[in-house]
Design an enzyme around this catalytic site. Structure first.
Site, PDB file in Angstrom:
ATOM      1  N   GLU A 176       0.817  -1.221   0.000  1.00 48.11           N
ATOM      2  CA  GLU A 176       0.000   0.000   0.000  1.00 48.11           C
ATOM      3  C   GLU A 176       0.852   1.272   0.000  1.00 48.11           C
ATOM      4  OE1 GLU A 176      -2.776   0.373   3.289  1.00 48.11           O
ATOM      5  OE2 GLU A 176      -3.548   2.276   2.536  1.00 48.11           O
ATOM      6  N   LYS A 218      -2.523  -2.025  -3.094  1.00 46.71           N
ATOM      7  CA  LYS A 218      -3.576  -1.172  -2.512  1.00 46.71           C
ATOM      8  C   LYS A 218      -3.185   0.289  -2.708  1.00 46.71           C
ATOM      9  CE  LYS A 218      -6.092  -0.185   1.758  1.00 46.71           C
ATOM     10  NZ  LYS A 218      -6.769  -0.772   2.909  1.00 46.71           N
TER      11      LYS A 218
HETATM   12  P1  13P Z   1      -9.380   4.203   4.145  1.00 45.92           P
HETATM   13  O1  13P Z   1     -10.226   3.457   3.141  1.00 45.92           O
HETATM   14  O2  13P Z   1     -10.192   4.843   5.240  1.00 45.92           O
HETATM   15  O3  13P Z   1      -8.397   5.124   3.490  1.00 45.92           O
HETATM   16  O4  13P Z   1      -8.534   3.098   4.918  1.00 45.92           O
HETATM   17  C1  13P Z   1      -7.946   2.097   4.220  1.00 45.92           C
HETATM   18  C2  13P Z   1      -6.678   1.712   4.849  1.00 45.92           C
HETATM   19  O5  13P Z   1      -6.468   0.565   5.184  1.00 45.92           O
HETATM   20  C3  13P Z   1      -5.635   2.727   5.022  1.00 45.92           C
HETATM   21  O6  13P Z   1      -4.422   2.121   5.333  1.00 45.92           O
END
Ligand code: 13P
Length: 336
Positions: A176, A218
């Protein structure tokens, strides 16, 4: 043991996406403060239990749940492990393993995500607790002079080291790299920074011998900053996002699951829907939302047991809307 490629595919099964319920103690306290609920071990368990016990949502729309360290060890009042509740619905338990974004010294308010020390041992414990996948979030902010190449490099390097350790443990890494929406930058700037970051991340993943068929990406959507003067349409956001990924994400990656990043619940759904209306994309494109799956549910729960049914209903509705969006089948009239 299920192979990581099969787990990665399961995470982006047709019409399903991931629930991010891995808010750190500090973040969940902020969310609970907003609804005037005290954040305690019991209140956190109770709220999350209501989500995980939402059978319709979990069985049909949620392929996996990202948990926080506390939650993967918790049981409900009857002594049942929350992990077992998730598994019973056919969903996969996952775990946040990073230790948060910390200030980089000598840089202009930039951060690096920490948590590599002892990660091999922690992953082995999480695997024994039932985790099938993990998450590590790198944070990249856009400013007049940011991000610096150094910020992108150190975060990307950490993501690659984390991902290779996960695969060694038989755990699928969610990679991510989040480009924050904060700021007045336009969508083109977000596109440029997202592309530069993703190209670097995939270079590093390949250098660390990460099997790209055994990861989930992600990312943020390519979108205007929250304070930008222009607000692009969902169609523009979708086109810029898919164009950016086609130029930076290898086709072997089985799935891309978006974070919501502060978008409203319906914006996050509408944008995902437009993205999935675009034909001929090589990856599954779904959701891994935190706030965009939970905001309404939290609002109706308010810490009261008599609201649990309504909370579950609100969560199920959002999960269903995003499931439709993951197939490009959502429309505004389905919201009612
Ligand atoms: P949000 O969808 O609220 O951005 O959170 C997702 C997430 O896991 C952030 O690390």
């Amino acid at each position: 043991m299920t192979n990581i490629n099969d787990i990665a595919k399961q995470m982006v099964a047709d019409g399903k996406g991931i629930l991010a319920a891995d808010e750190s103690s500090g973040t969940i306290k902020k969310r609970f403060d907003n609804i005037k609920v005290e954040s305690s071990e019991t209140s956190r368990m109770n709220y999350r239990r209501v989500l995980f016990e939402s059978k319709e949502a979990m069985e049909n729309y949620i392929s996996g749940v990202i948990l926080f360290d506390e939650t993967i060890r918790q049981c409900n009042k009857d002594g049942e492990k929350l992990v077992d509740i998730i598994k019973r619905s056919g969903s996969l338990p996952g775990i946040k393993v990073d230790m948060g974004a910390k200030m980089l010294s000598k840089m202009n308010n930039e951060t690096v995500t920490e948590g590599l020390d002892g990660l091999r041992e922690r992953l082995s414990e999480y695997s024994s607790l039932g985790a099938k996948f993990a998450k590590w979030r790198a944070v990249i902010a856009i400013g007049e002079y940011n991000p610096s190449p150094l910020c992108i490099n150190v975060n990307s390097h950490a993501l690659a080291r984390y991902a290779s350790l996960c695969q060694e443990a038989g755990i699928v890494p969610i990679v991510e790299p989040e480009i924050l929406m904060d700021g007045s930058h336009d969508i083109q700037k977000c596109y440029d920074v997202t592309k530069e970051t993703l190209l670097k991340v995939f270079d590093d993943l390949i250098a660390h011998k990460v099997d790209l068929k055994g990861i989930c990406l992600k990312p943020n959507m390519v979108i205007d900053g929250t304070k930008a003067s222009n607000k692009s349409s969902s169609k523009e956001i979708a086109e810029m996002t898919v164009k950016c990924f086609k130029e930076s994400v290898p086709t072997e990656v089985p799935g891309i699951v978006f974070l919501s990043g502060g978008q409203s619940e319906t914006d996050a759904t509408e944008n995902l829907n437009e993205i999935n209306k675009i034909e001929n994309t090589p990856w599954k494109l779904s959701f891994s939302y935190g706030r965009a799956l939970q905001s309404s549910a939290l609002g109706v729960w308010r810490g009261k047991s008599e609201n649990e049914g309504q909370c579950s209903k609100a969560f199920t509705h959002r999960a269903k809307m995003n499931s439709l969006a993951s197939k490009g089948h959502w429309s505004k009239d389905k919201e009612i």
